[in-house]
Design an enzyme around this catalytic site. Structure first.
Site, PDB file in Angstrom:
ATOM      1  N   VAL A  29      39.037  39.515  27.393  1.00 20.59           N
ATOM      2  CA  VAL A  29      39.157  38.237  26.707  1.00 20.59           C
ATOM      3  C   VAL A  29      40.010  38.357  25.458  1.00 20.59           C
ATOM      4  O   VAL A  29      40.954  37.595  25.244  1.00 20.59           O
ATOM      5  CB  VAL A  29      37.763  37.680  26.351  1.00 20.59           C
ATOM      6  CG1 VAL A  29      37.888  36.420  25.501  1.00 20.59           C
ATOM      7  CG2 VAL A  29      36.972  37.394  27.617  1.00 20.59           C
ATOM      8  N   TYR A  50      21.602  40.236  27.898  1.00 18.36           N
ATOM      9  CA  TYR A  50      22.922  39.806  27.431  1.00 18.36           C
ATOM     10  C   TYR A  50      22.892  38.319  27.096  1.00 18.36           C
ATOM     11  O   TYR A  50      23.429  37.891  26.060  1.00 18.36           O
ATOM     12  CB  TYR A  50      23.957  40.092  28.515  1.00 18.36           C
ATOM     13  CG  TYR A  50      25.369  39.698  28.180  1.00 18.36           C
ATOM     14  CD1 TYR A  50      26.156  40.496  27.365  1.00 18.36           C
ATOM     15  CD2 TYR A  50      25.937  38.537  28.702  1.00 18.36           C
ATOM     16  CE1 TYR A  50      27.459  40.156  27.059  1.00 18.36           C
ATOM     17  CE2 TYR A  50      27.236  38.177  28.404  1.00 18.36           C
ATOM     18  CZ  TYR A  50      27.999  38.987  27.587  1.00 18.36           C
ATOM     19  OH  TYR A  50      29.293  38.646  27.283  1.00 18.36           O
ATOM     20  N   PRO A  99      32.612  30.518  28.660  1.00 21.87           N
ATOM     21  CA  PRO A  99      33.458  30.660  29.848  1.00 21.87           C
ATOM     22  C   PRO A  99      32.650  31.109  31.056  1.00 21.87           C
ATOM     23  O   PRO A  99      31.663  31.843  30.933  1.00 21.87           O
ATOM     24  CB  PRO A  99      34.473  31.722  29.436  1.00 21.87           C
ATOM     25  CG  PRO A  99      33.788  32.509  28.373  1.00 21.87           C
ATOM     26  CD  PRO A  99      32.889  31.546  27.655  1.00 21.87           C
ATOM     27  N   THR A 100      33.094  30.689  32.210  1.00 23.41           N
ATOM     28  CA  THR A 100      32.498  31.129  33.463  1.00 23.41           C
ATOM     29  C   THR A 100      32.982  32.546  33.774  1.00 23.41           C
ATOM     30  O   THR A 100      33.573  33.208  32.925  1.00 23.41           O
ATOM     31  CB  THR A 100      32.863  30.142  34.586  1.00 23.41           C
ATOM     32  OG1 THR A 100      32.122  30.473  35.758  1.00 23.41           O
ATOM     33  CG2 THR A 100      34.349  30.153  34.887  1.00 23.41           C
ATOM     34  N   ASN A 101      32.771  33.035  34.980  1.00 20.44           N
ATOM     35  CA  ASN A 101      33.176  34.390  35.363  1.00 20.44           C
ATOM     36  C   ASN A 101      34.679  34.560  35.179  1.00 20.44           C
ATOM     37  O   ASN A 101      35.473  33.759  35.690  1.00 20.44           O
ATOM     38  CB  ASN A 101      32.816  34.649  36.831  1.00 20.44           C
ATOM     39  CG  ASN A 101      31.330  34.495  37.093  1.00 20.44           C
ATOM     40  OD1 ASN A 101      30.532  35.333  36.722  1.00 20.44           O
ATOM     41  ND2 ASN A 101      30.968  33.377  37.714  1.00 20.44           N
TER      42      ASN A 101
END
Length: 323
Positions: free
Chosen positions: A16, A137, A164-166
């Site tokens: 990211v 997490y 965010p998604t995967n």
């Protein structure tokens, strides 16, 4: 943000953070500061405070995290809850103390209940039990969202959070023991092709539905929000955050078929079979973001799954990413 604003990207060597760093440079931002883990341990509160006091960043992208797939989350839950909570709390508090103008906190859609109504709206936060395989997490990420929201309320800060998604993309982690499903599959199919194996072994039964977002799209989204929106624009009853995704889903089996097709695209006469191990956990049965609010804020994803797999596989082959 101005093009010469001082911007700190925490976690710039990760999937990211690396995507955000590249996107900022491509958009013409010239005053970006980074620190490797060796240079700055974000678990060390005193070191983080000293860094913020000396550097005085105006804008912060908090993309640093301890991440991993189902196996890693299940085996090391203490590491995941402690490290992610401490990293987030240290950076957010140092930002407040040093008058950072705006902070972007990167979370994950794993914060939502396992059986949340689909597609998942932001209001679903804390309405049910979490997925047990990554609850540590998730709890850490929820805590940082709530911290940012509380600071906005109490101190008038401007801290935004995105879920965010995967994710997948350039510079992903392809180490089989700790990676997520997308990069793990790319490596498995590539190694089967290279070795001549005709079977690839995969976890679960392939039935879970998942949404996958290209990390370059995520970077574009968070920069757009930092440039154009404030925390109040993202506000919901559960916090100052917004989902980031494509709004489209596929089964894990369909993902595997797409990756297989891309990996073997240069030799269509060859392929391999998939053998699913149903003794391994599937994780959440379905996880699709409701991205209505983000779309209404003026941003939509651009890279579709097939094109994203092609980009990721090319990066796996030619980038300095294989581990």
């Amino acid at each position: 943000m101005e093009k010469n604003s001082k911007i700190y990207v925490a976690g710039h060597r990760g999937l990211v953070g690396g995507s955000i760093l590249r996107a900022l440079k491509e958009k013409g931002y010239t005053n970006i500061i980074t620190r490797s883990h060796k240079e700055l341990d974000l678990l060390n509160q005193a070191a983080v405070n000293e860094f913020f006091q000396s550097e005085k960043p105006e804008y912060v992208f908090l993309a640093a995290a301890h991440v991993g797939g189902i196996g890693a989350n299940s085996t090391y839950p203490a590491d995941f809850i402690y490290q992610n909570m401490v990293i987030g709390f240290n950076v957010v508090e140092a930002a407040r103390k040093n008058n950072v103008k705006k902070l972007m906190n990167l979370g994950s859609t794993c914060i939502y209940p396992k059986m949340a109504e689909q597609p998942i709206k932001e209001e679903s936060l804390l309405t049910g039990p979490l997925e047990p395989t990554n609850d540590a997490y998730a709890l850490a990420k929820i805590s940082v969202i709530k911290l940012c929201t509380a600071y906005n309320k109490q101190f008038g800060t401007n801290y935004l959070s995105v879920m965010p998604t995967n994710l997948y993309g350039l510079g992903d982690n392809y180490e089989l023991q700790g990676s997520h499903v997308f990069p793990a599959m790319i490596r498995k199919f590539h190694e089967a092709k290279a070795s001549g194996e005709d079977i690839v072994h995969l976890w679960g039964d392939g039935s879970p539905l998942r949404e996958f977002l290209y990390a370059g799209d995520l970077a574009d989204a968070v920069i757009y929000l930092m440039e154009n929106k404030n925390a109040e624009d993202l506000r919901t009853p559960t916090g100052d955050f917004v989902n980031v995704g494509t709004g489209k889903e596929c089964t894990i089996k369909e993902l595997a078929e797409t990756i297989c097709d891309v990996v073997y695209s240069d030799c269509p006469e060859r392929t391999c079979k998939m053998e699913w191990d149903s003794s391994k956990p599937n994780g959440t049965p379905r996880k699709l973001c409701d991205v209505t609010r983000l779309n209404n804020l003026g941003w939509k994803a651009k890279v579709d799954l097939r094109r994203g797999v092609e980009i990721a596989y090319d990066d796996f082959l030619h980038g300095d990413v294989r581990k």
